[in-house]
Design a protein around this motif. Structure first.
Motif, PDB file in Angstrom:
ATOM      1  N   PHE A  21       0.820  -1.207   0.000  1.00 26.23           N
ATOM      2  CA  PHE A  21       0.000   0.000   0.000  1.00 26.23           C
ATOM      3  C   PHE A  21       0.855   1.259   0.000  1.00 26.23           C
ATOM      4  N   TYR A  22       0.210   2.390  -0.304  1.00 22.66           N
ATOM      5  CA  TYR A  22       0.889   3.674  -0.228  1.00 22.66           C
ATOM      6  C   TYR A  22      -0.092   4.756   0.197  1.00 22.66           C
ATOM      7  N   ASP A  23       0.425   5.759   0.914  1.00 20.41           N
ATOM      8  CA  ASP A  23      -0.277   6.965   1.329  1.00 20.41           C
ATOM      9  C   ASP A  23      -1.802   6.859   1.480  1.00 20.41           C
ATOM     10  N   GLN A  24      -2.325   7.681   2.368  1.00 23.10           N
ATOM     11  CA  GLN A  24      -3.761   7.712   2.617  1.00 23.10           C
ATOM     12  C   GLN A  24      -4.529   8.307   1.434  1.00 23.10           C
ATOM     13  N   VAL A  25      -5.803   7.947   1.376  1.00 26.05           N
ATOM     14  CA  VAL A  25      -6.703   8.526   0.374  1.00 26.05           C
ATOM     15  C   VAL A  25      -6.967   9.978   0.752  1.00 26.05           C
ATOM     16  N   ASP A  26      -6.981  10.881  -0.224  1.00 25.76           N
ATOM     17  CA  ASP A  26      -7.157  12.299   0.082  1.00 25.76           C
ATOM     18  C   ASP A  26      -8.597  12.612   0.489  1.00 25.76           C
ATOM     19  N   ASN A  27      -8.752  13.660   1.280  1.00 17.01           N
ATOM     20  CA  ASN A  27     -10.054  14.017   1.859  1.00 17.01           C
ATOM     21  C   ASN A  27     -11.081  14.420   0.804  1.00 17.01           C
ATOM     22  N   ALA A  28     -10.644  15.023  -0.275  1.00 16.60           N
ATOM     23  CA  ALA A  28     -11.574  15.439  -1.330  1.00 16.60           C
ATOM     24  C   ALA A  28     -12.284  14.220  -1.912  1.00 16.60           C
ATOM     25  N   PHE A  29     -11.537  13.146  -2.131  1.00 15.36           N
ATOM     26  CA  PHE A  29     -12.120  11.913  -2.654  1.00 15.36           C
ATOM     27  C   PHE A  29     -13.079  11.304  -1.642  1.00 15.36           C
ATOM     28  N   LYS A  30     -12.708  11.330  -0.363  1.00 11.13           N
ATOM     29  CA  LYS A  30     -13.582  10.807   0.691  1.00 11.13           C
ATOM     30  C   LYS A  30     -14.897  11.578   0.747  1.00 11.13           C
ATOM     31  N   ASN A  31     -14.819  12.896   0.648  1.00 15.53           N
ATOM     32  CA  ASN A  31     -16.020  13.728   0.708  1.00 15.53           C
ATOM     33  C   ASN A  31     -16.940  13.478  -0.484  1.00 15.53           C
ATOM     34  N   GLU A  32     -16.347  13.210  -1.623  1.00 18.51           N
ATOM     35  CA  GLU A  32     -17.138  12.891  -2.808  1.00 18.51           C
ATOM     36  C   GLU A  32     -17.909  11.591  -2.605  1.00 18.51           C
ATOM     37  N   ILE A  33     -17.245  10.610  -2.041  1.00 17.29           N
ATOM     38  CA  ILE A  33     -17.886   9.320  -1.752  1.00 17.29           C
ATOM     39  C   ILE A  33     -18.974   9.504  -0.699  1.00 17.29           C
ATOM     40  N   LYS A  34     -18.672  10.291   0.324  1.00 18.21           N
ATOM     41  CA  LYS A  34     -19.625  10.532   1.401  1.00 18.21           C
ATOM     42  C   LYS A  34     -20.911  11.147   0.882  1.00 18.21           C
ATOM     43  N   SER A  35     -20.802  12.113  -0.013  1.00 22.43           N
ATOM     44  CA  SER A  35     -21.981  12.759  -0.586  1.00 22.43           C
ATOM     45  C   SER A  35     -22.856  11.762  -1.322  1.00 22.43           C
ATOM     46  N   GLU A  36     -22.243  10.828  -1.997  1.00 21.32           N
ATOM     47  CA  GLU A  36     -23.003   9.825  -2.739  1.00 21.32           C
ATOM     48  C   GLU A  36     -23.705   8.851  -1.805  1.00 21.32           C
ATOM     49  N   PHE A  37     -23.020   8.434  -0.754  1.00 18.52           N
ATOM     50  CA  PHE A  37     -23.638   7.513   0.202  1.00 18.52           C
ATOM     51  C   PHE A  37     -24.828   8.154   0.917  1.00 18.52           C
ATOM     52  N   LYS A  38     -24.766   9.449   1.166  1.00 21.09           N
ATOM     53  CA  LYS A  38     -25.855  10.137   1.858  1.00 21.09           C
ATOM     54  C   LYS A  38     -27.171  10.011   1.094  1.00 21.09           C
ATOM     55  N   LYS A  39     -27.094   9.818  -0.212  1.00 21.36           N
ATOM     56  CA  LYS A  39     -28.296   9.673  -1.027  1.00 21.36           C
ATOM     57  C   LYS A  39     -28.957   8.306  -0.820  1.00 21.36           C
ATOM     58  N   HIS A  40     -28.211   7.358  -0.269  1.00 18.41           N
ATOM     59  CA  HIS A  40     -28.697   5.978  -0.201  1.00 18.41           C
ATOM     60  C   HIS A  40     -28.877   5.453   1.222  1.00 18.41           C
ATOM     61  N   ILE A  41     -28.410   6.199   2.219  1.00 17.50           N
ATOM     62  CA  ILE A  41     -28.515   5.759   3.618  1.00 17.50           C
ATOM     63  C   ILE A  41     -29.717   6.438   4.260  1.00 17.50           C
ATOM     64  N   PRO A  42     -30.777   5.683   4.622  1.00 14.68           N
ATOM     65  CA  PRO A  42     -31.967   6.275   5.247  1.00 14.68           C
ATOM     66  C   PRO A  42     -31.682   6.908   6.597  1.00 14.68           C
TER      67      PRO A  42
END
Length: 255
Positions: free
Chosen positions: A226-247
């Motif tokens: 493995f290498y380096d952590q995933v950047d926060n911008a990518f995490k926030n993008e994923i988070k926004s998408e999950f919010k559409k599907h989590i009741p």
């Protein structure tokens, strides 16, 4: 041997934090490796196999296996067969945050699909805190169940760790021990990642748990795969998408 407590998971909610913290407690003997899966896939190997996963037979025994939560009723019944006084810990985290962490972890292990594929393939009800807590309370007496709150860990690690110690009936920590923390990284190669997962399964199956723990903690091995952590911008993008599907009702238990 009598099992004192069992962490049921789910993963990505503080299980590794607690495992590494309690391993440093003088009155507790944690399993040599996190996730023995004795009460599920390794039940047929017998109690002697389970005993060999612990180093000191004179201390309070405990283990944490993330996937126990998916066979919770079976795990609780089997643990009670060994010790009717077994205590259980269930881990609760913001469902969107946990879904994000779960997706990134699967990518780290070599998952080839994109986020939409993950959402379509995965049963998102596994992130439903309400359902999980209801199931626990149906099968575990209240005095034998502790709810580990990820938000409490973030707020004050030592206080939450000591609350768990009080629940388990052992001395509190005077200061916060040094605890290894899981960080989300990118796999250097899907092939390498899948190979590593295959090796881990085989090593655990044959009972070489201490060796597996050594590999998991090795900087050399981690830097190889493995290498380096995933950047926060990518995490926030994923988070926004999950919010559409989590009741909204999945958030139960976070109060």
């Amino acid at each position: 041997m009598i099992t004192g407590f069992v962490g049921l998971g789910p993963g990505k909610a503080g299980t590794s934090w607690l495992y590494h913290g309690l391993r440093q407690h003088s009155q507790i003997s944690m399993s040599n490796i996190k996730e023995t899966y004795f009460f599920t896939e390794n039940w047929s190997k017998g109690i002697r196999w389970y005993e060999n996963n612990f180093s000191n037979n004179g201390l309070l025994k405990g283990e944490i296996s993330n996937r126990y939560v998916f066979e919770l009723v079976k795990v609780v019944e089997r643990a009670f067969l060994i010790n009717p006084h077994t205590k259980f810990l269930i881990f609760i985290r913001d469902p969107v945050e946990r879904a994000v962490s779960a997706f990134l972890f699967e990518k780290q292990l070599g998952y080839k699909g994109d986020l939409n594929s993950f959402i379509n393939e995965r049963d998102l009800s596994e992130f439903d805190n309400r359902k999980l807590l209801e199931l626990c309370r149906q099968h575990i007496p209240n005095k034998q169940l502790y709810i580990v709150s990820f938000s409490n860990i973030v707020k004050d690690e030592l206080t939450e760790l000591n609350n768990i110690c009080k629940y388990l009936g052992v001395d509190e920590f005077q200061s916060l021990p040094t605890i290894d923390r899981n960080t989300t990284k990118k796999a250097r190669s899907e092939l390498f990642s899948r190979f590593g997962k295959y090796i881990a399964v085989k090593v655990r199956y044959f009972g070489y748990t201490r060796f597996l723990q050594y590999l998991k903690n090795s900087d050399l091995v981690n830097n190889l795969f493995f290498y380096d952590q995933v950047d926060n911008a990518f995490k926030n993008e994923i988070k926004s998408e999950f919010k559409k599907h989590i009741p909204a009702n999945y958030y139960c238990g976070l109060e």
